[in-house]
Design a protein around this motif. Sequence first.
Motif, PDB file in Angstrom:
ATOM      1  N   GLU A 163     -12.331  -9.617  65.286  1.00 27.58           N
ATOM      2  CA  GLU A 163     -13.155 -10.484  64.437  1.00 27.58           C
ATOM      3  C   GLU A 163     -13.852  -9.683  63.342  1.00 27.58           C
ATOM      4  OE1 GLU A 163     -14.542 -14.011  67.508  1.00 27.58           O
ATOM      5  OE2 GLU A 163     -15.447 -12.009  67.730  1.00 27.58           O
ATOM      6  N   ARG A 164     -14.330  -8.502  63.686  1.00 26.56           N
ATOM      7  CA  ARG A 164     -14.999  -7.665  62.680  1.00 26.56           C
ATOM      8  C   ARG A 164     -14.007  -7.204  61.620  1.00 26.56           C
ATOM      9  NH1 ARG A 164     -17.709  -3.347  66.220  1.00 26.56           N
ATOM     10  NH2 ARG A 164     -16.522  -4.238  67.934  1.00 26.56           N
ATOM     11  N   LYS A 165     -12.788  -6.924  62.046  1.00 30.67           N
ATOM     12  CA  LYS A 165     -11.745  -6.523  61.098  1.00 30.67           C
ATOM     13  C   LYS A 165     -11.435  -7.675  60.137  1.00 30.67           C
ATOM     14  CE  LYS A 165      -8.425  -3.475  62.310  1.00 30.67           C
ATOM     15  NZ  LYS A 165      -7.180  -2.924  62.877  1.00 30.67           N
ATOM     16  N   MET A 180      -5.809  13.948  46.463  1.00 24.76           N
ATOM     17  CA  MET A 180      -6.391  12.625  46.587  1.00 24.76           C
ATOM     18  C   MET A 180      -7.738  12.731  47.295  1.00 24.76           C
ATOM     19  SD  MET A 180      -5.099   9.254  48.666  1.00 24.76           S
ATOM     20  CE  MET A 180      -4.133   8.522  47.390  1.00 24.76           C
ATOM     21  N   ARG A 181      -8.719  12.054  46.751  1.00 25.25           N
ATOM     22  CA  ARG A 181     -10.043  12.013  47.376  1.00 25.25           C
ATOM     23  C   ARG A 181     -10.097  10.780  48.283  1.00 25.25           C
ATOM     24  NH1 ARG A 181     -13.428  11.529  42.237  1.00 25.25           N
ATOM     25  NH2 ARG A 181     -11.885   9.932  42.248  1.00 25.25           N
ATOM     26  N   ARG A 182      -9.957  11.017  49.578  1.00 19.34           N
ATOM     27  CA  ARG A 182      -9.991   9.928  50.559  1.00 19.34           C
ATOM     28  C   ARG A 182     -11.268  10.077  51.378  1.00 19.34           C
ATOM     29  NH1 ARG A 182      -5.121  10.499  53.346  1.00 19.34           N
ATOM     30  NH2 ARG A 182      -4.216   9.089  51.808  1.00 19.34           N
ATOM     31  N   ALA A 183     -11.966   8.957  51.565  1.00 21.15           N
ATOM     32  CA  ALA A 183     -13.208   8.963  52.339  1.00 21.15           C
ATOM     33  C   ALA A 183     -13.128   7.940  53.459  1.00 21.15           C
ATOM     34  CB  ALA A 183     -14.397   8.647  51.445  1.00 21.15           C
ATOM     35  N   VAL A 184     -13.913   8.193  54.499  1.00 24.62           N
ATOM     36  CA  VAL A 184     -14.072   7.246  55.601  1.00 24.62           C
ATOM     37  C   VAL A 184     -15.517   6.768  55.596  1.00 24.62           C
ATOM     38  CG1 VAL A 184     -14.103   6.958  58.110  1.00 24.62           C
ATOM     39  CG2 VAL A 184     -12.273   8.277  57.035  1.00 24.62           C
ATOM     40  N   TYR A 185     -15.676   5.457  55.618  1.00 23.14           N
ATOM     41  CA  TYR A 185     -16.993   4.845  55.788  1.00 23.14           C
ATOM     42  C   TYR A 185     -16.928   4.094  57.113  1.00 23.14           C
ATOM     43  CZ  TYR A 185     -20.968   1.690  55.136  1.00 23.14           C
ATOM     44  OH  TYR A 185     -22.135   0.984  55.307  1.00 23.14           O
ATOM     45  N   ALA A 186     -17.674   4.564  58.091  1.00 32.04           N
ATOM     46  CA  ALA A 186     -17.599   4.003  59.438  1.00 32.04           C
ATOM     47  C   ALA A 186     -18.891   3.319  59.836  1.00 32.04           C
ATOM     48  CB  ALA A 186     -17.276   5.109  60.439  1.00 32.04           C
ATOM     49  N   GLY A 187     -18.744   2.351  60.708  1.00 34.77           N
ATOM     50  CA  GLY A 187     -19.885   1.638  61.269  1.00 34.77           C
ATOM     51  C   GLY A 187     -19.408   0.647  62.299  1.00 34.77           C
ATOM     52  N   SER A 188     -20.364  -0.042  62.908  1.00 33.22           N
ATOM     53  CA  SER A 188     -19.978  -1.075  63.874  1.00 33.22           C
ATOM     54  C   SER A 188     -19.649  -2.384  63.153  1.00 33.22           C
ATOM     55  CB  SER A 188     -21.091  -1.297  64.901  1.00 33.22           C
ATOM     56  OG  SER A 188     -22.258  -1.778  64.266  1.00 33.22           O
ATOM     57  N   PHE A 189     -20.300  -2.635  62.034  1.00 35.06           N
ATOM     58  CA  PHE A 189     -20.050  -3.839  61.221  1.00 35.06           C
ATOM     59  C   PHE A 189     -20.131  -5.104  62.078  1.00 35.06           C
ATOM     60  CE2 PHE A 189     -17.601  -0.305  59.322  1.00 35.06           C
ATOM     61  CZ  PHE A 189     -18.308  -0.187  58.139  1.00 35.06           C
ATOM     62  N   LEU A 202     -11.130  -5.692  46.524  1.00 34.25           N
ATOM     63  CA  LEU A 202     -11.284  -4.270  46.212  1.00 34.25           C
ATOM     64  C   LEU A 202      -9.961  -3.513  46.361  1.00 34.25           C
ATOM     65  CD1 LEU A 202     -14.642  -3.683  48.095  1.00 34.25           C
ATOM     66  CD2 LEU A 202     -14.308  -3.956  45.632  1.00 34.25           C
ATOM     67  N   PRO A 203      -9.656  -2.672  45.384  1.00 35.19           N
ATOM     68  CA  PRO A 203      -8.421  -1.876  45.465  1.00 35.19           C
ATOM     69  C   PRO A 203      -8.605  -0.621  46.314  1.00 35.19           C
ATOM     70  CG  PRO A 203      -9.564  -1.370  43.436  1.00 35.19           C
ATOM     71  CD  PRO A 203     -10.386  -2.442  44.134  1.00 35.19           C
ATOM     72  N   HIS A 204      -7.501  -0.058  46.737  1.00 36.24           N
ATOM     73  CA  HIS A 204      -7.480   1.261  47.377  1.00 36.24           C
ATOM     74  C   HIS A 204      -8.381   1.335  48.602  1.00 36.24           C
ATOM     75  CE1 HIS A 204      -5.452   2.210  43.693  1.00 36.24           C
ATOM     76  NE2 HIS A 204      -6.538   1.918  42.999  1.00 36.24           N
ATOM     77  N   LEU A 205      -8.327   0.291  49.412  1.00 40.44           N
ATOM     78  CA  LEU A 205      -9.178   0.209  50.585  1.00 40.44           C
ATOM     79  C   LEU A 205      -8.341  -0.261  51.764  1.00 40.44           C
ATOM     80  CD1 LEU A 205     -12.675  -1.008  50.957  1.00 40.44           C
ATOM     81  CD2 LEU A 205     -10.975  -2.376  52.102  1.00 40.44           C
ATOM     82  N   ARG A 206      -8.585   0.333  52.923  1.00 43.54           N
ATOM     83  CA  ARG A 206      -7.957  -0.197  54.130  1.00 43.54           C
ATOM     84  C   ARG A 206      -8.999  -0.259  55.235  1.00 43.54           C
ATOM     85  NH1 ARG A 206      -4.980   5.297  54.534  1.00 43.54           N
ATOM     86  NH2 ARG A 206      -5.585   6.042  56.573  1.00 43.54           N
ATOM     87  N   VAL A 207      -8.796  -1.212  56.139  1.00 40.23           N
ATOM     88  CA  VAL A 207      -9.726  -1.439  57.245  1.00 40.23           C
ATOM     89  C   VAL A 207      -9.013  -1.075  58.538  1.00 40.23           C
ATOM     90  CG1 VAL A 207     -11.094  -3.150  58.479  1.00 40.23           C
ATOM     91  CG2 VAL A 207     -10.885  -3.296  55.981  1.00 40.23           C
ATOM     92  N   GLU A 208      -9.645  -0.207  59.313  1.00 42.03           N
ATOM     93  CA  GLU A 208      -9.080   0.249  60.582  1.00 42.03           C
ATOM     94  C   GLU A 208     -10.185   0.282  61.632  1.00 42.03           C
ATOM     95  OE1 GLU A 208      -7.093   3.988  60.058  1.00 42.03           O
ATOM     96  OE2 GLU A 208      -5.614   3.137  58.690  1.00 42.03           O
ATOM     97  N   ALA A 209      -9.797   0.639  62.845  1.00 43.14           N
ATOM     98  CA  ALA A 209     -10.763   0.814  63.932  1.00 43.14           C
ATOM     99  C   ALA A 209     -10.432   2.097  64.679  1.00 43.14           C
ATOM    100  CB  ALA A 209     -10.717  -0.375  64.878  1.00 43.14           C
ATOM    101  N   GLU A 232      -9.230   6.571  47.639  1.00 46.65           N
ATOM    102  CA  GLU A 232      -8.984   5.635  48.736  1.00 46.65           C
ATOM    103  C   GLU A 232     -10.177   5.658  49.680  1.00 46.65           C
ATOM    104  OE1 GLU A 232      -5.503   4.405  51.834  1.00 46.65           O
ATOM    105  OE2 GLU A 232      -5.954   6.541  51.724  1.00 46.65           O
ATOM    106  N   LEU A 233     -10.546   4.476  50.154  1.00 48.14           N
ATOM    107  CA  LEU A 233     -11.637   4.357  51.116  1.00 48.14           C
ATOM    108  C   LEU A 233     -11.085   3.705  52.374  1.00 48.14           C
ATOM    109  CD1 LEU A 233     -14.698   4.700  51.699  1.00 48.14           C
ATOM    110  CD2 LEU A 233     -14.986   2.354  50.866  1.00 48.14           C
ATOM    111  N   VAL A 234     -11.297   4.371  53.501  1.00 48.45           N
ATOM    112  CA  VAL A 234     -10.946   3.809  54.800  1.00 48.45           C
ATOM    113  C   VAL A 234     -12.245   3.308  55.425  1.00 48.45           C
ATOM    114  CG1 VAL A 234      -9.960   4.248  57.080  1.00 48.45           C
ATOM    115  CG2 VAL A 234      -9.043   5.448  55.066  1.00 48.45           C
ATOM    116  N   VAL A 235     -12.337   2.000  55.617  1.00 53.48           N
ATOM    117  CA  VAL A 235     -13.485   1.413  56.291  1.00 53.48           C
ATOM    118  C   VAL A 235     -13.104   1.344  57.765  1.00 53.48           C
ATOM    119  CG1 VAL A 235     -15.008  -0.575  56.475  1.00 53.48           C
ATOM    120  CG2 VAL A 235     -14.127   0.115  54.234  1.00 53.48           C
TER     121      VAL A 235
END
Length: 164
Positions: free
Chosen positions: A49-51, A1-10, A61-68, A30-33
């Motif tokens: 609030e950002r979450k 599985m190709r899983r990526a993390v896209y991080a920022g303060s948002f 969007l499919p295959h996406l999860r939001v974490e901190a 899968e993309l983990v924001v």
Amino acid sequence: MRRAVYAGSFDPVTKGHLWMIEAGVKLFDELVVAIGVNPDKRYTFTVGERKIMLKECTRHLPHLRVEAFENQFLVNYAKSVGANYVLRGIRSPSDYEFERTMRYINGDLFTDIDTVFLMPPREIAEVSSTMVKGMVGPQGWEDVVRQYVPDAVYQHLLDHHART
């Protein structure tokens, strides 16, 4: 599985962030924001609030999860969630220089995590959370800021400004 993390303060989410997220969903299984928390930064919105804003903007969007995450290097966080890739945006030459350096450092730490760079379209390349926050307040700010953030985020900005 190709899983990526896209991080920022948002803080807040911009149309530039959303473009990166939508591109990332197309590229990876899968993309983990990931909302990064930097103790040296002052935030307008809480992590919660950002979450919420990220989830509202990305629910289509499919295959996406939001974490901190906090108190760890991005590449260590990526490793902890089983990511093979870190997704980063390049808007300017200074972004490139910084991200190039970080890519090499990350590669020294974990050779099995690759960094993928994307360049947003010209019309949103200059958009940043700092720029958006700097425009909030003066008369007429609402019409200016609205063009740089998703609708759900715009509503949060209006509500936040009304409370302060």
